[in-house]
Write an enzyme that holds these catalytic residues in place. Structure first.
Site, PDB file in Angstrom:
ATOM      1  N   TYR A 144     -86.391  69.065  24.878  1.00  0.00           N
ATOM      2  CA  TYR A 144     -86.306  70.297  24.097  1.00  0.00           C
ATOM      3  C   TYR A 144     -87.705  70.869  23.985  1.00  0.00           C
ATOM      4  CZ  TYR A 144     -85.354  73.428  20.128  1.00  0.00           C
ATOM      5  OH  TYR A 144     -85.227  74.520  19.302  1.00  0.00           O
ATOM      6  N   ASP A 239     -95.521  68.549  26.394  1.00  0.00           N
ATOM      7  CA  ASP A 239     -95.075  69.071  25.101  1.00  0.00           C
ATOM      8  C   ASP A 239     -95.152  67.903  24.115  1.00  0.00           C
ATOM      9  OD1 ASP A 239     -93.873  70.083  22.885  1.00  0.00           O
ATOM     10  OD2 ASP A 239     -92.107  70.887  23.914  1.00  0.00           O
ATOM     11  N   LYS A 267     -95.389  70.569  14.548  1.00  0.00           N
ATOM     12  CA  LYS A 267     -94.979  69.521  13.600  1.00  0.00           C
ATOM     13  C   LYS A 267     -96.170  68.958  12.808  1.00  0.00           C
ATOM     14  CE  LYS A 267     -90.487  69.077  15.467  1.00  0.00           C
ATOM     15  NZ  LYS A 267     -90.188  69.401  16.855  1.00  0.00           N
TER      16      LYS A 267
END
Ligand SMILES: *Cc1c(COP(=O)(O)O)cnc(C)c1O
Length: 432
Positions: A144, A239, A267
Site C-alpha cells: 500500500y 516506502d 506516520k
C-alpha cells in the site's frame, strides 16, 4: 462488554460523514460490529466512550511509537501552538526536523515535507517520472502506498480489506502505467525488466510489507531490486512510512544496508500529527519546483505543530535502550501468542520484526498477497472480537500489522497473552 455510546456516536457520524468514518478500515467492516469511539489515550491504553479500557496495539496505525500523549510530544505541540499554528513561510522547525531525518536516513540528502503519506508517495512518483522521463511504475501486489490513482491497483490495507483492489474512478490509462507484480518474486521482476527495458521509471516497495498483514522479504530480495533497478537506469523507492524510525532509527534501509534512490516517510515522522516526507539523491530532488520543473506544493506542508511533534518524537527515540526494549517485548508477546495458538491446535503464521507483528490464521507460510489471502479471515474476526471484549485492541482486519510502543509494559504483554488464552478457548467452545 456493551458499546452503547459508540453505537449511538456511530449513527450520529453516519448522518454527516460518508460511511461514518474518515478512513475506511476504521469502520470495522472486516470484523463486524460497530467501531469503538475513543475519547482518550494514555501511554499504551485507550479509553472509549463507554468507559472501557484497551491495551492498544494499533497505535493510530503506527505513528505512536512512544504511546499516547507522550509528555515531551504534548509539551512540544503546546509550546508551538502558543507561537501560532501556521505561517505559510519557511520556519526553522522544518530544517530542524529535516536534519534529524537526514542524519538517520543518509540516503535522503534532500527531502520535502508533506501533510500525509499519500502526498509523499504521489509526489515521489511524479518526481521519478519527471527525472527519468519514463512512465511505468512497478509496484507489488498487497503493498500500500496511499490512495493516489497510480497506486490503487492491487493495493493493500483498506483497499484489500474491502476486497476492491481496483477502485472505480482510477482511469484505465493511469492503471496501465502501473505494473503490478507479486511480492518476493524475483523472476517476475526480471521478466518485467526484460519486457519493458527502458520504460520503467521506478520500482516502489514497502521493504517490510505491512499492509497485507506483515510480510517480510526473502533473503536477497531487496538487494536484487536494488541491482536490477540500477542496471536499468530505473529508480528504487523505499516506502518506509511504517518501517521508518520503527524497525531502526534509519528504517529498513539501515537494517538491510541498502541505499534506495528515494524514500517516503510518514506516520512516526509526525509524532501523531499529520506529516509525510519524501527525499533522496540530491540530483533527483533538485528536479523539484522551484529549482526544477517537477511541481509539488502544500499549504500546510511543514506545519509548525507537526514539525514540533516530529522533532520531539525523534529526539525521544534517541534513547538507545528503547529499541532493544521494544525488541524484547515484541519477542515475548509473539512467542506467547504463538504458544497459545499452537497449544490449541490453531494453524497460525506469526511474523514479527522489531516492534511490528502479525498473526495470519493460515496453515502455510505467507510470502505474498496470494498466500496472505489464504488466511482464515472469519477466524480473525472472531479472535479480534474476543480480544476486544477482554480489553485488547488489535487491528480490525487480518491484513494490517500490529504495533508495540515504548509505553507498553511487561504487565501489558502478560495480560495480552492471558487474554489470548481465554479468547481462543472461548472460540473453541461450540456455540450453544
Ligand atoms: C500509511 C501508509 C501510506 C499512506 O500514508 P497516509 O498518511 O495514510 O496517506 C503509504 N505507504 C505506506 C507503506 C503506509 O503504511
Amino acid at each position: 462488554m456493551k458499546f452503547e455510546r459508540s453505537i449511538s456516536a456511530f449513527s450520529r457520524a453516519r448522518r454527516t460523514i460518508a460511511g461514518g468514518v474518515n478512513s475506511p478500515v476504521r469502520a470495522f467492516r472486516a470484523v463486524g460490529g460497530t467501531p469503538v469511539f475513543m475519547k482518550e489515550g494514555r501511554e499504551a491504553t485507550l479509553f472509549d466512550l463507554d468507559g472501557h479500557e484497551f491495551i492498544d496495539y494499533v497505535l493510530s496505525w503506527g505513528p505512536l511509537i512512544l504511546g499516547h500523549a507522550h509528555p515531551a510530544v504534548v509539551k512540544a505541540i503546546q509550546s508551538a501552538a502558543l507561537r501560532g499554528t501556521s505561517f505559510g513561510t519557511p520556519t526553522e522547525a522544518e530544517s530542524e526536523l529535516a536534519e534529524l531525518v537526514s542524519a538517520r536516513f543518509p540516503s535522503m540528502q534532500r527531502l520535502r515535507f508533506t501533510s500525509s503519506g499519500t502526498e509523499a508517495t504521489m509526489s515521489t512518483v511524479r518526481l521519478a517520472r519527471g527525472f527519468t522521463k519514463r512512465d511505468l511504475i512497478v509496484k507489488f501486489a498487497g503493498c500500500y502506498h496511499g490512495h493516489a490513482d497510480a497506486f490503487l491497483i492491487a493495493a493493500g490495507s483498506g483497499a484489500l480489506t474491502h476486497g476492491v483492489p481496483d477502485s472505480p474512478g482510477v482511469p484505465a490509462g493511469v492503471a496501465a502505467d502501473t505494473l503490478v507484480l507479486p511480492f518476493n518474486d524475483m523472476e517476475a521482476v526480471r521478466e518485467a525488466f526484460e519486457r519493458h527495458a527502458r520504460r520503467i521509471a521506478a520500482v516502489i516497495v514497502e521493504p517490510y510489507a505491512g499492509n497485507m498483514g506483515l510480510v517480510l522479504p526473502r533473503g536477497g530480495y531487496l538487494r536484487f531490486l536494488r541491482e536490477v533497478t540500477q542496471q536499468a537506469g530505473s529508480l528504487l523507492i523505499f516506502d518506509e512510512m511504517i518501517t521508518g524510525f520503527r524497525v531502526a532509527p534509519g528504517g529498513a534501509q539501515e537494517v538491510e544496508g541498502i541505499v534506495p534512490d528515494l524514500t517516503t516517510l510518514g506516520k512516526i515522522l509526525g509524532g501523531g500529527l499529520p506529516a509525510g516526507a519524501f527525499g533522496g539523491r540530491a540530483d533527483i530532488m533538485q528536479e523539484l519546483s522551484p529549482e526544477g520543473p517537477v511541481y509539488q506544493a502544500g499549504t500546510l506542508s511543514g506545519n509548525p505543530l507537526a514539525m514540533a511533534a516530529g522533532v520531539a518524537t525523534l529526539r525521544a527515540l534517541e534513547d538507545q535502550q528503547l529499541y532493544a526494549r521494544l525488541e524484547d517485548l515484541s519477542a515475548q508477546l509473539c512467542d506467547g501468542l504463538t504458544a497459545v495458538f499452537d497449544r490449541h491446535g490453531i494453524a497460525n503464521q506469526t511474523y514479527r520484526t522489531a516492534s511490528m507483528f502479525c498473526t495470519f490464521f493460515a496453515d502455510r507460510p505467507v510470502h505474498d498477497l496470494e498466500t496472505a489471502g489464504a488466511a482464515d479471515t472469519n477466524l480473525y474476526a472472531k479472535y479480534f472480537q474476543a480480544m476486544l471484549a477482554r480489553g485488547v485492541y488489535l487491528p480490525p482486519s487480518q491484513f494490517e500489522t500490529a504495533f508495540l510502543s515504548a509505553a507498553h509494559t511487561q504487565r501489558d504483554i502478560e495480560r495480552t497473552i492471558a487474554a489470548a488464552e481465554e479468547a481462543v478457548e472461548s472460540l473453541l467452545i461450540p456455540a450453544r
